[in-house]
Write a protein that holds these residues in place. Structure first.
Motif, short mmCIF file in Angstrom:
data_model
loop_
_atom_site.label_atom_id
_atom_site.label_comp_id
_atom_site.label_asym_id
_atom_site.label_seq_id
_atom_site.Cartn_x
_atom_site.Cartn_y
_atom_site.Cartn_z
N HIS A 42 103.18 98.07 85.63
CA HIS A 42 103.01 97.94 84.36
C HIS A 42 104.07 98.39 83.41
O HIS A 42 104.18 97.63 82.37
CB HIS A 42 101.59 98.50 84.06
CG HIS A 42 101.24 98.22 82.52
ND1 HIS A 42 100.66 97.17 82.18
CD2 HIS A 42 100.88 99.38 81.37
CE1 HIS A 42 100.28 97.25 80.90
NE2 HIS A 42 100.54 98.33 80.48
N ALA A 43 105.16 99.32 83.79
CA ALA A 43 106.00 99.76 82.73
C ALA A 43 107.34 98.84 82.89
O ALA A 43 108.15 99.03 81.89
CB ALA A 43 106.54 100.98 83.53
N ARG A 44 107.19 98.04 83.86
CA ARG A 44 108.37 96.90 84.06
C ARG A 44 108.39 96.14 82.72
O ARG A 44 107.46 95.37 82.31
CB ARG A 44 108.39 96.20 85.12
CG ARG A 44 109.40 95.09 85.60
CD ARG A 44 109.16 94.58 87.04
NE ARG A 44 110.06 93.48 87.28
CZ ARG A 44 109.96 92.68 88.22
NH1 ARG A 44 109.05 92.71 89.09
NH2 ARG A 44 110.71 91.64 88.50
N PRO A 45 109.60 95.77 82.20
CA PRO A 45 109.71 94.96 80.90
C PRO A 45 109.11 93.50 81.21
O PRO A 45 109.25 93.21 82.33
CB PRO A 45 111.24 94.92 80.48
CG PRO A 45 111.66 96.10 81.15
CD PRO A 45 110.95 96.38 82.46
N LEU A 46 108.60 92.76 80.32
CA LEU A 46 108.20 91.46 80.35
C LEU A 46 109.43 90.46 80.75
O LEU A 46 110.55 90.98 80.14
CB LEU A 46 107.42 90.93 79.13
CG LEU A 46 106.22 91.76 78.73
CD1 LEU A 46 105.85 90.95 77.41
CD2 LEU A 46 105.20 91.85 79.74
N PRO A 47 109.16 89.45 81.57
CA PRO A 47 110.27 88.41 81.64
C PRO A 47 110.57 88.03 80.45
O PRO A 47 109.87 87.71 79.67
CB PRO A 47 109.55 87.59 82.76
CG PRO A 47 108.07 87.72 82.55
CD PRO A 47 107.79 89.07 82.18
N GLU A 48 111.89 87.31 80.63
CA GLU A 48 112.51 86.64 79.26
C GLU A 48 111.90 85.37 79.40
O GLU A 48 111.70 84.78 80.45
CB GLU A 48 113.92 86.73 79.39
CG GLU A 48 114.48 87.98 79.13
CD GLU A 48 114.77 88.42 77.82
OE1 GLU A 48 114.77 87.63 77.03
OE2 GLU A 48 114.85 89.46 77.82
N VAL A 113 99.63 81.44 67.36
CA VAL A 113 99.30 82.78 66.84
C VAL A 113 100.70 83.63 66.54
O VAL A 113 101.67 83.05 66.90
CB VAL A 113 98.46 83.97 68.03
CG1 VAL A 113 97.14 83.18 68.30
CG2 VAL A 113 99.26 83.98 69.03
N THR A 114 100.41 84.66 65.55
CA THR A 114 101.48 85.29 65.02
C THR A 114 102.12 86.28 66.01
O THR A 114 103.30 86.73 65.90
CB THR A 114 101.20 85.82 63.64
OG1 THR A 114 100.22 86.68 63.82
CG2 THR A 114 100.87 84.65 62.57
N ALA A 115 101.40 86.82 66.61
CA ALA A 115 101.71 87.95 67.68
C ALA A 115 100.57 88.29 68.69
O ALA A 115 99.39 87.95 68.51
CB ALA A 115 101.71 89.10 66.87
N LEU A 116 100.97 88.71 69.82
CA LEU A 116 100.22 89.00 70.99
C LEU A 116 100.55 90.59 71.58
O LEU A 116 101.61 91.01 70.97
CB LEU A 116 100.20 88.10 72.16
CG LEU A 116 99.91 86.66 71.89
CD1 LEU A 116 100.50 85.85 72.95
CD2 LEU A 116 98.40 86.62 71.88
N ALA A 117 99.72 90.95 72.06
CA ALA A 117 99.83 92.34 72.61
C ALA A 117 101.02 92.48 73.57
O ALA A 117 101.45 91.34 74.14
CB ALA A 117 98.60 92.88 73.48
N LEU A 118 101.73 93.77 73.62
CA LEU A 118 102.87 93.92 74.51
C LEU A 118 104.10 92.88 73.81
O LEU A 118 105.12 92.56 74.92
CB LEU A 118 102.62 93.51 76.01
CG LEU A 118 101.66 94.30 76.55
CD1 LEU A 118 101.57 93.85 78.04
CD2 LEU A 118 101.88 95.82 76.49
N ASP A 119 103.93 92.45 72.83
CA ASP A 119 105.07 91.44 72.21
C ASP A 119 105.09 90.22 73.11
O ASP A 119 106.27 89.68 73.39
CB ASP A 119 106.39 92.07 72.17
CG ASP A 119 106.20 93.03 70.84
OD1 ASP A 119 105.58 92.77 69.91
OD2 ASP A 119 106.92 94.15 70.86
N ALA A 120 104.29 89.86 73.94
CA ALA A 120 104.15 88.69 74.63
C ALA A 120 104.18 87.38 74.02
O ALA A 120 103.89 87.13 72.77
CB ALA A 120 103.01 88.50 75.52
N LEU A 121 104.78 86.23 74.55
CA LEU A 121 105.11 84.90 74.08
C LEU A 121 103.77 84.08 74.35
O LEU A 121 103.34 83.12 73.80
CB LEU A 121 106.15 84.27 74.79
CG LEU A 121 107.54 84.91 74.30
CD1 LEU A 121 108.77 83.96 75.13
CD2 LEU A 121 107.93 84.67 72.99
N VAL A 122 102.74 84.32 75.43
CA VAL A 122 101.80 83.73 75.92
C VAL A 122 100.63 84.85 76.43
O VAL A 122 101.00 85.71 77.05
CB VAL A 122 102.08 82.85 76.75
CG1 VAL A 122 102.69 83.33 78.17
CG2 VAL A 122 101.00 81.68 77.21
#
Length: 131
Positions: A42-48, A113-122
């Protein structure tokens, strides 16, 4: 109508908000929207990028389906949320569609949408039905 069963699964990604991974009533399953984080870290950064994030989201949803003992063929409806709709819509669709059997796509709504949790794109959620 039956009593709802609220489920959390250790194999699925850690919850980033107060929710159940799935809720079941009378064989109908509502599967919480999954983020593109990693189920095993869970601590690993989200993929680009939208392609990698969409794959993580769909893989995370497959984990939840697997824990429920069903698969993508049981999904009847999806909702997708994109923070960069115009930029990412086509790429998202290509990855999303690759997860389903040709000609057996669930009903779907896709929302910008304008934003999602964890600054996700999807984020994507499912409604499924047991056989």
């Amino acid at each position: 109508m039956g009593t709802p069963t609220f489920m959390m699964f250790d194999a699925a990604p850690e919850a980033c908000a107060p929710y159940s991974h799935a809720v079941e009533i009378d064989g109908w399953l509502w599967i919480t929207g999954q983020m593109p984080n990693y189920a095993d870290d869970h601590a690993r950064p989200l993929p680009e990028g939208i392609e990698a994030q969409t794959r993580n989201v769909m893989d995370n949803l497959k984990i939840v389906l697997g824990e429920l003992g069903i698969g993508l063929g049981n999904v009847v409806q999806t909702r997708a949320f994109l923070t960069e709709f115009k930029r990412d819509y086509e790429t998202f669709n290509g990855v999303y569609e690759s997860y389903f059997e040709p000609g057996k796509l669930p009903a779907r709504t896709c929302i910008g949408v304008t934003a999602l949790a964890l600054d996700a794109l999807v984020e994507v959620d499912f409604v499924a039905r047991r056989p």
